[in-house]
Scaffold this motif. Sequence first.
Motif, PDB file in Angstrom:
ATOM      1  N   TRP A  80      -7.538   3.994  29.052  1.00  0.00           N
ATOM      2  CA  TRP A  80      -7.257   2.737  29.726  1.00  0.00           C
ATOM      3  C   TRP A  80      -5.967   2.829  30.533  1.00  0.00           C
ATOM      4  N   ALA A  81      -5.192   3.872  30.349  1.00  0.00           N
ATOM      5  CA  ALA A  81      -3.855   3.924  30.936  1.00  0.00           C
ATOM      6  C   ALA A  81      -3.637   5.217  31.695  1.00  0.00           C
ATOM      7  N   SER A  82      -3.292   5.099  32.977  1.00  0.00           N
ATOM      8  CA  SER A  82      -2.977   6.294  33.762  1.00  0.00           C
ATOM      9  C   SER A  82      -2.083   5.914  34.935  1.00  0.00           C
ATOM     10  N   ALA A  83      -1.292   6.873  35.375  1.00  0.00           N
ATOM     11  CA  ALA A  83      -0.401   6.653  36.518  1.00  0.00           C
ATOM     12  C   ALA A  83      -0.180   7.993  37.203  1.00  0.00           C
ATOM     13  N   ARG A 166      -2.676   1.501  26.310  1.00  0.00           N
ATOM     14  CA  ARG A 166      -3.431   0.399  26.896  1.00  0.00           C
ATOM     15  C   ARG A 166      -3.077   0.104  28.351  1.00  0.00           C
ATOM     16  N   ALA A 167      -1.922   0.542  28.829  1.00  0.00           N
ATOM     17  CA  ALA A 167      -1.529   0.244  30.211  1.00  0.00           C
ATOM     18  C   ALA A 167      -0.439   1.211  30.635  1.00  0.00           C
ATOM     19  N   ALA A 168      -0.289   1.403  31.951  1.00  0.00           N
ATOM     20  CA  ALA A 168       0.745   2.290  32.473  1.00  0.00           C
ATOM     21  C   ALA A 168       1.219   1.779  33.819  1.00  0.00           C
ATOM     22  N   VAL A 169       2.502   2.020  34.124  1.00  0.00           N
ATOM     23  CA  VAL A 169       3.058   1.591  35.399  1.00  0.00           C
ATOM     24  C   VAL A 169       4.209   2.531  35.779  1.00  0.00           C
ATOM     25  N   GLU A 170       4.405   2.734  37.089  1.00  0.00           N
ATOM     26  CA  GLU A 170       5.555   3.491  37.574  1.00  0.00           C
ATOM     27  C   GLU A 170       6.646   2.511  37.992  1.00  0.00           C
ATOM     28  N   HIS A 172      10.850   2.791  39.302  1.00  0.00           N
ATOM     29  CA  HIS A 172      12.073   3.551  39.576  1.00  0.00           C
ATOM     30  C   HIS A 172      11.937   5.022  39.159  1.00  0.00           C
ATOM     31  N   ASP A 173      10.873   5.648  39.623  1.00  0.00           N
ATOM     32  CA  ASP A 173      10.635   7.075  39.391  1.00  0.00           C
ATOM     33  C   ASP A 173      10.442   7.443  37.927  1.00  0.00           C
ATOM     34  N   LYS A 174      10.116   6.472  37.110  1.00  0.00           N
ATOM     35  CA  LYS A 174       9.776   6.749  35.719  1.00  0.00           C
ATOM     36  C   LYS A 174       8.455   6.045  35.406  1.00  0.00           C
ATOM     37  N   LEU A 175       7.762   6.563  34.421  1.00  0.00           N
ATOM     38  CA  LEU A 175       6.474   5.999  34.030  1.00  0.00           C
ATOM     39  C   LEU A 175       6.599   5.314  32.679  1.00  0.00           C
ATOM     40  N   TYR A 176       5.883   4.217  32.525  1.00  0.00           N
ATOM     41  CA  TYR A 176       5.949   3.456  31.275  1.00  0.00           C
ATOM     42  C   TYR A 176       4.535   3.219  30.751  1.00  0.00           C
ATOM     43  N   PHE A 177       4.329   3.594  29.486  1.00  0.00           N
ATOM     44  CA  PHE A 177       3.018   3.464  28.850  1.00  0.00           C
ATOM     45  C   PHE A 177       3.116   2.485  27.683  1.00  0.00           C
ATOM     46  N   ALA A 178       2.193   1.517  27.675  1.00  0.00           N
ATOM     47  CA  ALA A 178       2.114   0.564  26.576  1.00  0.00           C
ATOM     48  C   ALA A 178       1.288   1.187  25.461  1.00  0.00           C
ATOM     49  N   ALA A 179       1.924   1.391  24.317  1.00  0.00           N
ATOM     50  CA  ALA A 179       1.275   2.059  23.188  1.00  0.00           C
ATOM     51  C   ALA A 179       0.869   1.043  22.131  1.00  0.00           C
ATOM     52  N   ALA A 180      -0.411   1.005  21.826  1.00  0.00           N
ATOM     53  CA  ALA A 180      -0.923   0.092  20.800  1.00  0.00           C
ATOM     54  C   ALA A 180      -0.786   0.763  19.439  1.00  0.00           C
ATOM     55  N   ILE A 219      -6.380  -6.754  22.045  1.00  0.00           N
ATOM     56  CA  ILE A 219      -6.188  -5.827  23.145  1.00  0.00           C
ATOM     57  C   ILE A 219      -6.361  -6.493  24.485  1.00  0.00           C
ATOM     58  N   ARG A 220      -6.963  -7.689  24.517  1.00  0.00           N
ATOM     59  CA  ARG A 220      -7.152  -8.389  25.795  1.00  0.00           C
ATOM     60  C   ARG A 220      -6.370  -9.712  25.812  1.00  0.00           C
TER      61      ARG A 220
END
Length: 221
Positions: A80-83, A166-170, A172-180, A219-220
Amino acid sequence: MINAAIATLATCAMLLPVAGSANADEPSNTAALGAGYTATKISHPNAGLGENDGIVNVLNGESTDDLTQGEAERGQNYSWASAGYGDWMYVGTCYSAMGSTLKYMANTMGAKYASIKAALDVAFNGELFLDNGENHSLLLKINVKTGEVKIIVNAIGGEHAVNGYRAAVEFHDKLYFAAAAKGQPYLLEVDPNSGDATEIVYRSAAMTTGLKKGYTAGIRG
């Protein structure tokens, strides 16, 4: 038990992949999707139709990004999560989404997971993979040009223990992943410019804390 079996089969029908427009007998790993788009299978590109597949391999029960060792890990094929960053696609997997969903359904319906699994083994002739008994979702990256795979976090135990990303976002040149994660979900920072160094930058309160106040923690929600 009959209702549980019907619900299980319905869930399987929704989660199993739907055939694309390409001919299933074609040897090519690329399928035409229409509107000028194509989809190319890069995981185990030399594997034949119907053979085991997964983003990484498994060797002696452990996930490995050395695709010359072991065999394709069937539980590592859902995300569900990619960047994207540079030539790499960073992906957080949800290990064996089917197995995890059915375990939750069994608990909710008061059914035995072993009984549901036995019914599915009959329905699918034992070919439907559920899990190997342990959730080990991965954070990894895939080179979009070469198909090379590198595991960044193998979240088994410790502070990174996780049910899935569950989610990912870029930002400021870093990636952030939401971990369930069990107990306390967290936000994991990945720095592609520092050797993919990771750091937990936020950890929420336990899910039960919000539930007691009437907040949804699904999750939703």
